[in-house]
Scaffold this motif. Sequence first.
Motif, PDB file in Angstrom:
ATOM      1  N   TYR A 425       1.331   0.659   5.645  1.00 24.22           N
ATOM      2  CA  TYR A 425       1.989   0.226   4.415  1.00 24.22           C
ATOM      3  C   TYR A 425       1.473  -1.159   3.996  1.00 24.22           C
ATOM      4  N   ALA A 426       1.309  -2.039   4.969  1.00 27.45           N
ATOM      5  CA  ALA A 426       0.837  -3.394   4.650  1.00 27.45           C
ATOM      6  C   ALA A 426      -0.545  -3.355   4.007  1.00 27.45           C
ATOM      7  N   ALA A 427      -1.392  -2.471   4.514  1.00 25.53           N
ATOM      8  CA  ALA A 427      -2.752  -2.382   3.973  1.00 25.53           C
ATOM      9  C   ALA A 427      -2.763  -1.813   2.560  1.00 25.53           C
ATOM     10  N   LEU A 428      -1.708  -1.085   2.201  1.00 15.96           N
ATOM     11  CA  LEU A 428      -1.654  -0.508   0.858  1.00 15.96           C
ATOM     12  C   LEU A 428      -0.988  -1.437  -0.161  1.00 15.96           C
ATOM     13  N   ASP A 429      -0.271  -2.440   0.304  1.00 18.53           N
ATOM     14  CA  ASP A 429       0.358  -3.400  -0.629  1.00 18.53           C
ATOM     15  C   ASP A 429      -0.639  -3.964  -1.640  1.00 18.53           C
ATOM     16  N   PRO A 430      -1.777  -4.499  -1.166  1.00 15.54           N
ATOM     17  CA  PRO A 430      -2.722  -5.089  -2.142  1.00 15.54           C
ATOM     18  C   PRO A 430      -3.286  -4.064  -3.115  1.00 15.54           C
ATOM     19  N   VAL A 431      -3.352  -2.805  -2.702  1.00 18.80           N
ATOM     20  CA  VAL A 431      -3.866  -1.773  -3.601  1.00 18.80           C
ATOM     21  C   VAL A 431      -2.923  -1.607  -4.796  1.00 18.80           C
ATOM     22  N   VAL A 432      -1.644  -1.500  -4.496  1.00 20.36           N
ATOM     23  CA  VAL A 432      -0.653  -1.350  -5.575  1.00 20.36           C
ATOM     24  C   VAL A 432      -0.646  -2.605  -6.451  1.00 20.36           C
ATOM     25  N   GLN A 433      -0.685  -3.754  -5.785  1.00 19.15           N
ATOM     26  CA  GLN A 433      -0.662  -5.016  -6.538  1.00 19.15           C
ATOM     27  C   GLN A 433      -1.875  -5.118  -7.467  1.00 19.15           C
ATOM     28  N   ALA A 434      -3.025  -4.698  -6.956  1.00 20.85           N
ATOM     29  CA  ALA A 434      -4.241  -4.789  -7.773  1.00 20.85           C
ATOM     30  C   ALA A 434      -4.117  -3.919  -9.012  1.00 20.85           C
ATOM     31  N   VAL A 435      -3.600  -2.716  -8.852  1.00 29.00           N
ATOM     32  CA  VAL A 435      -3.484  -1.809  -9.999  1.00 29.00           C
ATOM     33  C   VAL A 435      -2.502  -2.358 -11.039  1.00 29.00           C
ATOM     34  N   LEU A 436      -1.455  -3.002 -10.552  1.00 35.66           N
ATOM     35  CA  LEU A 436      -0.427  -3.494 -11.475  1.00 35.66           C
ATOM     36  C   LEU A 436      -0.761  -4.857 -12.091  1.00 35.66           C
ATOM     37  N   THR A 437      -1.722  -5.565 -11.519  1.00 32.95           N
ATOM     38  CA  THR A 437      -2.013  -6.906 -12.048  1.00 32.95           C
ATOM     39  C   THR A 437      -3.430  -7.055 -12.582  1.00 32.95           C
ATOM     40  N   ASP A 438      -4.258  -6.042 -12.372  1.00 36.77           N
ATOM     41  CA  ASP A 438      -5.633  -6.114 -12.866  1.00 36.77           C
ATOM     42  C   ASP A 438      -5.925  -4.831 -13.639  1.00 36.77           C
ATOM     43  N   GLU A 439      -6.048  -4.981 -14.939  1.00 38.87           N
ATOM     44  CA  GLU A 439      -6.244  -3.798 -15.784  1.00 38.87           C
ATOM     45  C   GLU A 439      -7.519  -3.054 -15.440  1.00 38.87           C
ATOM     46  N   ASP A 440      -8.505  -3.777 -14.932  1.00 39.29           N
ATOM     47  CA  ASP A 440      -9.797  -3.160 -14.635  1.00 39.29           C
ATOM     48  C   ASP A 440      -9.949  -2.793 -13.162  1.00 39.29           C
ATOM     49  N   ALA A 441      -8.863  -2.762 -12.440  1.00 40.33           N
ATOM     50  CA  ALA A 441      -8.940  -2.442 -11.012  1.00 40.33           C
ATOM     51  C   ALA A 441      -9.619  -1.084 -10.799  1.00 40.33           C
ATOM     52  N   ASP A 442     -10.537  -1.040  -9.850  1.00 42.92           N
ATOM     53  CA  ASP A 442     -11.271   0.186  -9.547  1.00 42.92           C
ATOM     54  C   ASP A 442     -10.492   0.955  -8.476  1.00 42.92           C
ATOM     55  N   ILE A 443      -9.722   1.927  -8.904  1.00 43.07           N
ATOM     56  CA  ILE A 443      -8.840   2.650  -7.983  1.00 43.07           C
ATOM     57  C   ILE A 443      -9.619   3.347  -6.879  1.00 43.07           C
ATOM     58  N   ASP A 444     -10.729   3.974  -7.231  1.00 43.94           N
ATOM     59  CA  ASP A 444     -11.516   4.684  -6.210  1.00 43.94           C
ATOM     60  C   ASP A 444     -12.007   3.718  -5.138  1.00 43.94           C
ATOM     61  N   GLN A 445     -12.488   2.565  -5.584  1.00 46.05           N
ATOM     62  CA  GLN A 445     -12.992   1.578  -4.625  1.00 46.05           C
ATOM     63  C   GLN A 445     -11.859   1.031  -3.768  1.00 46.05           C
ATOM     64  N   LEU A 446     -10.733   0.763  -4.410  1.00 49.41           N
ATOM     65  CA  LEU A 446      -9.576   0.239  -3.667  1.00 49.41           C
ATOM     66  C   LEU A 446      -9.140   1.221  -2.584  1.00 49.41           C
ATOM     67  N   LEU A 447      -9.080   2.486  -2.945  1.00 48.96           N
ATOM     68  CA  LEU A 447      -8.640   3.497  -1.974  1.00 48.96           C
ATOM     69  C   LEU A 447      -9.675   3.707  -0.884  1.00 48.96           C
ATOM     70  N   SER A 448     -10.924   3.643  -1.254  1.00 50.83           N
ATOM     71  CA  SER A 448     -11.989   3.789  -0.251  1.00 50.83           C
ATOM     72  C   SER A 448     -11.922   2.646   0.764  1.00 50.83           C
ATOM     73  N   ASP A 449     -11.789   1.419   0.261  1.00 51.26           N
ATOM     74  CA  ASP A 449     -11.702   0.261   1.157  1.00 51.26           C
ATOM     75  C   ASP A 449     -10.444   0.342   2.032  1.00 51.26           C
ATOM     76  N   ALA A 450      -9.336   0.742   1.400  1.00 48.31           N
ATOM     77  CA  ALA A 450      -8.076   0.821   2.156  1.00 48.31           C
ATOM     78  C   ALA A 450      -8.170   1.872   3.257  1.00 48.31           C
ATOM     79  N   GLU A 451      -8.804   2.978   2.943  1.00 51.39           N
ATOM     80  CA  GLU A 451      -8.920   4.045   3.956  1.00 51.39           C
ATOM     81  C   GLU A 451      -9.737   3.574   5.158  1.00 51.39           C
ATOM     82  N   THR A 452     -10.833   2.884   4.867  1.00 55.41           N
ATOM     83  CA  THR A 452     -11.657   2.346   5.960  1.00 55.41           C
ATOM     84  C   THR A 452     -10.851   1.358   6.797  1.00 55.41           C
ATOM     85  N   ASN A 453     -10.143   0.493   6.108  1.00 51.82           N
ATOM     86  CA  ASN A 453      -9.312  -0.512   6.787  1.00 51.82           C
ATOM     87  C   ASN A 453      -8.243   0.151   7.650  1.00 51.82           C
ATOM     88  N   ILE A 454      -7.556   1.110   7.082  1.00 53.97           N
ATOM     89  CA  ILE A 454      -6.448   1.769   7.793  1.00 53.97           C
ATOM     90  C   ILE A 454      -6.975   2.607   8.955  1.00 53.97           C
TER      91      ILE A 454
END
Lengths: 461, 323
Positions: A425-454
Amino acid sequence: MTSSRRTLALTLVGALTLSALAACSSSDDEAAEGDTAATDEAVTIQVAMDEGLEQGAIDAFNERIEQFESEHENITVEAQEYNWVGTTFTADLAGGTLPDVFTVPFTDGRGLIERQQIADVSEQIAELPYAGDFSETVASAGQDADGKQWLVPIAAYGQGLHYNRALFEEAGLDPDAPPTTWDGIQEAARTISEKTGQAGYAEMTTSNTGGWILTTLVYSLGGRAESVDGETTTATINTPEYTEALEMLRSMRWEDDSMGSNFNHDWGTSHADFAAGKIGMFISGGGDYGNLVTQNAMPEADYGVTVLPLEGSDPAVLGGGTLAAVNAKATPAEQAAAVEWIDFYYMEKLTDEDAAVADAQVTADQGQPVGAPVLPVFDKATYDESQEWIADYVNVPLEQFAPYSDNIYDQPLAAEPPVATQDLYAALDPVVQAVLTDEDADIDQLLSDAETNIQGIIDAS
Amino acid sequence: MTTTVVSQPPDAPPAHAPVSSIMSARRRRRRTPVTWVRGGGLSTLILGLPLLVIFGLFSWFPIVRATVMSVQTTNLVTAPVYVGLDNFTAVLADPLLGTAVTNTLYFALLALVFGYPAPLVVAVLMSEVRRGKGVFSALAYLPVVVPPVVAVLLWKVFYDASPDGVFNTIVGWVGLGPFPWLQDPSWAMPSLVLEATWAAAGGTIIIYLAALTGVAPELYDAAEVDGAGVWRKVWHVTLPQLRGILFITLILQVIGTAQVFLEPYLFTNGGPANSTTTIMLMIYNYAFQFGDYGKATALSLMLAAVLAVLSTVYFKATSSWSK
């Protein structure tokens, strides 16, 4: 300082340090050494009592202690104020300041077991008469990988969509017919935002809650966060379900502008803002009514709750609840006494009519809610029976719970990700935050990085 | 001529040794426990013992314990396991570390560029005030009196990103905003620095004001005679006179900003999207969110090493000035 004095001083400091180390070590070793104490050995245990209770509730708690002690003459029980607080729990655990019996949310159960930070009382729990009757999904939150029950589930809930009936009415929506699809939720959020100026829908994002609620969304869309195959656990984060959930949030945030202006919500602030009428809808545990009404002073008439829409293939409601645990530093005799207390204080009211009525009476007398729908710890029939026992004391507006209580028992319940739950859950916090605070957030990249991290976190654990 | 051979004890210094060496050797030779006690050694030790015990328990012991824990896997409940340098390598491999270091440096840079000159400017302006200087000093120092947590929570309310938030209302009066303050990765860190500057400036202003009183008025008079304006007086008189104190506050600020924790923890908890996650917050999360005290202490030691280098610079600089 001359060299001889310096030597003397250093020797003194060294001796001091070593003695302090030795003192610390010996205190650490006490619990580890243990003994094979018999269960009738005189023993004193500290048990958790909710913080901030009024005198009447404290008296009632002490009365329960007296009852217990009269039935267990060798056990002395001392109450210790305790509430699980995420920011202090780990320090309390490490510092050894927790009572012998304490409670934790479902999200923490697996991690505590994996790190062996609580006592393994699975043998004592297995001897309880109802040990085999726990709901399978609920019980799993307190089990190790081999299925041994280390913690006792004492309450359970499914995630729900809480909504503010007053804001619904102000926006021209029917509070008795809350949305039943994700598209409907998005539409309602847009309407509330436009008509009332408040956040139509809000999402928790910090202190691991961002990952928690995102995963709740994903479960309801048919996804899962982890895939377990034997001893191999794989992170399943970069999936169509996670993408769909994040795309929905992005659409609500940047296209509809229906999520307000605060994207730093944690559990506490989301509940406070919802109770204050600043949020139209948000997702949290289905059993949060008590907190909203008593601690956040939400008008009872404004509260509404419904089930989450289940869509896609194999969707499920993410379950949650409370577990009772025994302190790892307790001696074997204290551990045995602690399980006796858990059985007496937490479980008897679920299985015994007299205990259930007595508990409901005290709770109602204190102005606390009685009868808010929750999920059964055992089975639905046992739960229904216990609700009948306390029917005279129910003081919550059950009709406002109807959209939730009429449907939640028919929805499939799924346990939280089994491995490294909080870390995930902690590793996914920044993903949600990025989507909600950065209009240009790259969801695919965020999820790819999060998956590797997790996956790295899972492998390490 | 006969030669007289003077016998010497085996440990006596050679006859050609300097007088000071001879005296020193005699002092060493004469020292016994009795002379040590008579010389006041015991009473000194007894007087110093409480200090040693308190320092040992609350300062040195945690340092020793942290060093030991940094090479262990421990949650302080189960028995620790020695893991060598694994914690250090794990921390260095953590993808968040680079972000935390960058954010900490960014905070330090912003604090340096905006937060560092601000107290000096205010102090110089206040030193020019002829009446009511005490009132201005009190107002400047007031934020320091406010408990830091209270200050942060107050500012958190002020930073409400909605159009009717306090700051957004104020900037709206001049046609600006609304700004996202804490709700945007690029805005969050400057917002934290703004509050931190407000909170800390008072103390520094008082230091500068005290230093400014030490600047000889004749220097300003001479500058005025030479036709210097306000700016040239500040540049050619005030700043050179404050050089020493300016450097000390600079070093202290750099060390302080490297340990920034309160603001990111209370304002944003490291968000949005890790844009305010600092090294100290990372250490906190290792220890108190995930219960991994090994990694927490490993990162703490690495930070301490960096700060030790900065402290060395500080000591060397200040010792050269004191000569």
